[in-house]
Write an enzyme that holds these catalytic residues in place. Structure first.
Site, PDB file in Angstrom:
ATOM      1  N   GLU A   1      17.235  25.737  -0.637  1.00  0.00           N
ATOM      2  CA  GLU A   1      17.230  24.431  -0.058  1.00  0.00           C
ATOM      3  C   GLU A   1      17.863  23.455   0.575  1.00  0.00           C
ATOM      4  O   GLU A   1      19.249  23.480   0.649  1.00  0.00           O
ATOM      5  CB  GLU A   1      16.957  23.656  -1.495  1.00  0.00           C
ATOM      6  CG  GLU A   1      16.395  21.961  -1.275  1.00  0.00           C
ATOM      7  CD  GLU A   1      16.150  21.444  -2.560  1.00  0.00           C
ATOM      8  OE1 GLU A   1      15.162  21.429  -3.350  1.00  0.00           O
ATOM      9  OE2 GLU A   1      17.548  20.411  -2.849  1.00  0.00           O
TER      10      GLU A   1
ATOM     11  N   ASP B   1       9.904  10.076  -6.314  1.00  0.00           N
ATOM     12  CA  ASP B   1      10.977   9.512  -7.798  1.00  0.00           C
ATOM     13  C   ASP B   1      11.300   8.270  -6.703  1.00  0.00           C
ATOM     14  O   ASP B   1      10.708   7.998  -5.234  1.00  0.00           O
ATOM     15  CB  ASP B   1      12.183   9.368  -8.041  1.00  0.00           C
ATOM     16  CG  ASP B   1      12.259  10.908  -8.578  1.00  0.00           C
ATOM     17  OD1 ASP B   1      11.604  10.631  -9.511  1.00  0.00           O
ATOM     18  OD2 ASP B   1      13.697  11.621  -8.790  1.00  0.00           O
TER      19      ASP B   1
ATOM     20  N   TYR C   1      10.029  22.188 -14.983  1.00  0.00           N
ATOM     21  CA  TYR C   1      10.352  21.219 -15.141  1.00  0.00           C
ATOM     22  C   TYR C   1      11.049  22.152 -16.086  1.00  0.00           C
ATOM     23  O   TYR C   1      10.301  21.848 -17.412  1.00  0.00           O
ATOM     24  CB  TYR C   1      10.772  19.407 -15.878  1.00  0.00           C
ATOM     25  CG  TYR C   1      10.622  18.801 -14.289  1.00  0.00           C
ATOM     26  CD1 TYR C   1      11.477  18.480 -13.976  1.00  0.00           C
ATOM     27  CD2 TYR C   1       9.162  18.774 -14.485  1.00  0.00           C
ATOM     28  CE1 TYR C   1      11.113  17.585 -12.619  1.00  0.00           C
ATOM     29  CE2 TYR C   1       8.714  18.183 -12.855  1.00  0.00           C
ATOM     30  CZ  TYR C   1      10.070  17.695 -12.061  1.00  0.00           C
ATOM     31  OH  TYR C   1       9.730  17.291 -10.569  1.00  0.00           O
TER      32      TYR C   1
ATOM     33  N   GLN D   1      13.547  22.903 -11.468  1.00  0.00           N
ATOM     34  CA  GLN D   1      14.500  22.055 -11.351  1.00  0.00           C
ATOM     35  C   GLN D   1      15.363  22.608 -12.033  1.00  0.00           C
ATOM     36  O   GLN D   1      15.365  23.819 -12.862  1.00  0.00           O
ATOM     37  CB  GLN D   1      13.885  21.209 -12.229  1.00  0.00           C
ATOM     38  CG  GLN D   1      15.519  19.550 -12.904  1.00  0.00           C
ATOM     39  CD  GLN D   1      15.859  19.019 -11.847  1.00  0.00           C
ATOM     40  OE1 GLN D   1      15.995  19.835 -10.588  1.00  0.00           O
ATOM     41  NE2 GLN D   1      15.026  17.677 -11.551  1.00  0.00           N
TER      42      GLN D   1
ATOM     43  N   GLN E   1      30.767  16.535  -9.813  1.00  0.00           N
ATOM     44  CA  GLN E   1      28.916  17.083 -10.078  1.00  0.00           C
ATOM     45  C   GLN E   1      28.262  17.218 -11.771  1.00  0.00           C
ATOM     46  O   GLN E   1      27.593  16.959 -12.527  1.00  0.00           O
ATOM     47  CB  GLN E   1      28.663  18.419  -9.658  1.00  0.00           C
ATOM     48  CG  GLN E   1      28.025  18.843  -8.079  1.00  0.00           C
ATOM     49  CD  GLN E   1      28.320  19.715  -8.420  1.00  0.00           C
ATOM     50  OE1 GLN E   1      29.235  20.407  -7.825  1.00  0.00           O
ATOM     51  NE2 GLN E   1      26.537  19.987  -7.306  1.00  0.00           N
TER      52      GLN E   1
HETATM   53  P1  FAD Z   1       4.798  14.871 -10.875  1.00  0.00           P
HETATM   54  O1  FAD Z   1       4.154  16.380 -11.242  1.00  0.00           O
HETATM   55  O2  FAD Z   1       3.360  14.414 -10.588  1.00  0.00           O
HETATM   56  O3  FAD Z   1       4.875  14.148 -12.964  1.00  0.00           O
HETATM   57  C1  FAD Z   1       5.717  13.331 -12.757  1.00  0.00           C
HETATM   58  C2  FAD Z   1       4.985  13.133 -14.417  1.00  0.00           C
HETATM   59  O4  FAD Z   1       4.185  12.859 -14.513  1.00  0.00           O
HETATM   60  C3  FAD Z   1       5.517  13.947 -15.656  1.00  0.00           C
HETATM   61  O5  FAD Z   1       6.449  13.576 -16.432  1.00  0.00           O
HETATM   62  C4  FAD Z   1       4.469  14.745 -15.365  1.00  0.00           C
HETATM   63  O6  FAD Z   1       4.985  15.097 -16.554  1.00  0.00           O
HETATM   64  C5  FAD Z   1       3.558  13.361 -15.386  1.00  0.00           C
HETATM   65  N1  FAD Z   1       2.189  14.225 -14.606  1.00  0.00           N
HETATM   66  C6  FAD Z   1       1.884  14.986 -13.553  1.00  0.00           C
HETATM   67  N2  FAD Z   1       0.393  14.793 -12.982  1.00  0.00           N
HETATM   68  C7  FAD Z   1       0.396  13.832 -14.473  1.00  0.00           C
HETATM   69  C8  FAD Z   1      -1.615  14.658 -14.803  1.00  0.00           C
HETATM   70  N3  FAD Z   1      -2.476  14.480 -13.816  1.00  0.00           N
HETATM   71  N4  FAD Z   1      -1.796  12.852 -16.000  1.00  0.00           N
HETATM   72  C9  FAD Z   1      -0.988  12.526 -16.577  1.00  0.00           C
HETATM   73  N5  FAD Z   1       0.355  12.834 -16.208  1.00  0.00           N
HETATM   74  C10 FAD Z   1       1.237  13.945 -15.326  1.00  0.00           C
HETATM   75  N6  FAD Z   1      11.977  13.938  -4.844  1.00  0.00           N
HETATM   76  C11 FAD Z   1      12.242  13.277  -3.311  1.00  0.00           C
HETATM   77  O7  FAD Z   1      11.961  12.773  -3.313  1.00  0.00           O
HETATM   78  N7  FAD Z   1      12.079  14.588  -3.009  1.00  0.00           N
HETATM   79  C12 FAD Z   1      11.833  15.947  -2.757  1.00  0.00           C
HETATM   80  O8  FAD Z   1      11.442  17.276  -1.595  1.00  0.00           O
HETATM   81  C13 FAD Z   1      12.298  16.566  -3.866  1.00  0.00           C
HETATM   82  N8  FAD Z   1      12.120  17.490  -4.339  1.00  0.00           N
HETATM   83  C14 FAD Z   1      12.413  18.247  -5.629  1.00  0.00           C
HETATM   84  C15 FAD Z   1      11.810  19.614  -5.195  1.00  0.00           C
HETATM   85  C16 FAD Z   1      11.398  20.113  -6.351  1.00  0.00           C
HETATM   86  C17 FAD Z   1      11.885  21.840  -6.989  1.00  0.00           C
HETATM   87  C18 FAD Z   1      12.255  19.228  -7.976  1.00  0.00           C
HETATM   88  C19 FAD Z   1      11.720  19.649  -9.919  1.00  0.00           C
HETATM   89  C20 FAD Z   1      11.813  17.788  -7.384  1.00  0.00           C
HETATM   90  C21 FAD Z   1      11.746  17.798  -6.381  1.00  0.00           C
HETATM   91  N9  FAD Z   1      12.190  15.719  -6.814  1.00  0.00           N
HETATM   92  C22 FAD Z   1      12.046  15.689  -5.105  1.00  0.00           C
HETATM   93  C23 FAD Z   1      11.805  15.425  -7.231  1.00  0.00           C
HETATM   94  C24 FAD Z   1      10.833  14.685  -8.115  1.00  0.00           C
HETATM   95  O9  FAD Z   1       9.852  14.154  -7.072  1.00  0.00           O
HETATM   96  C25 FAD Z   1      10.945  14.234  -9.263  1.00  0.00           C
HETATM   97  O10 FAD Z   1      11.475  14.682 -10.117  1.00  0.00           O
HETATM   98  C26 FAD Z   1       9.581  13.526  -9.638  1.00  0.00           C
HETATM   99  O11 FAD Z   1      10.671  12.019 -10.964  1.00  0.00           O
HETATM  100  C27 FAD Z   1       8.192  13.958 -10.283  1.00  0.00           C
HETATM  101  O12 FAD Z   1       7.917  14.870  -9.267  1.00  0.00           O
HETATM  102  P2  FAD Z   1       6.805  15.341  -9.758  1.00  0.00           P
HETATM  103  O13 FAD Z   1       6.000  16.005  -8.426  1.00  0.00           O
HETATM  104  O14 FAD Z   1       7.114  16.472 -10.533  1.00  0.00           O
HETATM  105  O15 FAD Z   1       5.464  14.499 -10.598  1.00  0.00           O
END
Ligand code: FAD
Length: 294
Positions: A17, A109, A145, A176, A212
């Site tokens: 990444e 986020d 996660y 994560q 870090q």
């Molecule tokens: P979601 O899957 O939508 O989850 C967010 C929260 O909502 C969780 O608590 C989940 O349990 C809950 N949830 C999910 N779906 C539902 C549903 N259908 N009904 C009810 N609750 C639900 N951030 C960036 O801004 N840019 C990046 O490029 C980036 N890359 C990342 C790459 C990786 C590998 C990881 C692990 C994270 C990355 N992030 C990035 C961070 C990520 O955007 C944040 O962790 C964010 O808070 C959650 O994103 P998500 O896609 O997991 O969200």
């Protein structure tokens, strides 16, 4: 090539990444980093997306370089929090025009940007996945996660949302960071038990400087094993020793994962090619021409 097809091959995969430069800074240093780590022949390279303004436009530029200049498969990250149906349509058309088939669909986020108002079209990553699927034959990844997402009420709910991602059309998951492999193995059992059959790539973050480690300890609930804390205690005044120890810790973590049957590793490079080279120099035989079942 789609990441779905890459992960279906009979080999252990490694992917990297990278992230775009901060707003206003030139792309050159990231492009140079990408060129250098491309020599290590990763199976694909992912490019993060800044949810707010500035850096997001560079994601496609870097992914384009990865795919069309360096000849690697690119995975472009994309977030729903700053997107409407219209911007998703535009982004998908832009990716298609560059031949990029792989998207990591995230909610994102809240950006650290004054006055930012999150868009309402895609409250969860799974909503964005469904929309991207409707825009063409994209291969879609999602985040997961092992220690639970910070906003999740409990780990059970967290796993249920991964099943929703699978049903929305996700092809694979990337985790994560975590530093205790037992947490990942436990997570995988719970995931499979809940009917999530997608390939999961563990995300490995090399911790190579004291700041870090102190930051992770302070702001996240991530479990830091005693071995890592001892490394930080011993070497915090010696940055080069700290870097060496962090490289070896990450390499050991990867070896243990592969020895326990994991078939793909995703490395958070932090745009530091020398660290990636250090880790990979310990693993070249493991990733070249390996057969996971041999
Ligand atoms: P979601 O899957 O939508 O989850 C967010 C929260 O909502 C969780 O608590 C989940 O349990 C809950 N949830 C999910 N779906 C539902 C549903 N259908 N009904 C009810 N609750 C639900 N951030 C960036 O801004 N840019 C990046 O490029 C980036 N890359 C990342 C790459 C990786 C590998 C990881 C692990 C994270 C990355 N992030 C990035 C961070 C990520 O955007 C944040 O962790 C964010 O808070 C959650 O994103 P998500 O896609 O997991 O969200």
């Amino acid at each position: 090539m789609t990441i779905r097809d890459i992960l279906n091959q009979d080999k252990i995969t490694i992917s990297f990444e990278v992230f775009p430069p901060k707003a206003g800074l030139p792309l050159d240093s990231v492009m140079a980093c990408t060129r250098r780590i491309a020599k290590l022949k990763p199976d694909f390279c992912s490019v993060t997306y800044g949810a707010g303004g500035g850096t997001s436009k560079n994601t496609v530029a870097i992914a384009d370089q990865v795919q069309n200049e360096l000849g690697l498969t690119a995975l472009a990250h994309f977030t729903g929090i700053a997107s409407t149906r219209e911007t998703v349509k535009e982004k998908c058309a832009e990716l298609k025009s560059k031949g990029i088939q792989n998207v990591l669909a995230l909610r994102g986020d809240m950006p650290n940007e004054e006055g930012f108002v999150p868009k309402k079209d895609f409250p969860h990553a799974s909503d964005l996945m469904a929309e991207i699927k409707s825009q063409g034959d994209f291969c879609i990844g999602g985040a997961c996660y092992p220690e639970g997402h910070v906003e999740s009420e409990d780990k059970h709910h967290d796993i249920k949302t991964l099943k929703i991602k699978q049903d929305a059309g996700a092809d694979f998951l990337i985790s994560q960071m975590f530093f205790d492999n037992n947490i990942f193995y436990n997570f995988m059992y719970r995931l499979r038990d809940a009917g999530v059959t997608l390939p999961v790539l563990p995300g490995i973050m090399p911790l190579t400087n004291y700041k870090q480690i102190a930051h992770i300890k302070r702001i996240s609930g991530t479990n830091l094993p005693a071995q890592l804390l001892a490394i930080a205690d011993k070497f915090h005044n010696d940055p080069m020793a700290m870097e060496q120890a962090g490289i070896v810790f990450a390499a050991n973590q990867i070896i243990d994962l592969i020895a326990n049957g994991i078939k793909g590793i995703h490395l958070y490079t932090m745009n530091k090619p020398q660290i990636v080279e250090g880790i990979m120099s310990n693993l070249d035989r493991i990733f070249t021409g390996s057969n996971p079942d041999a």
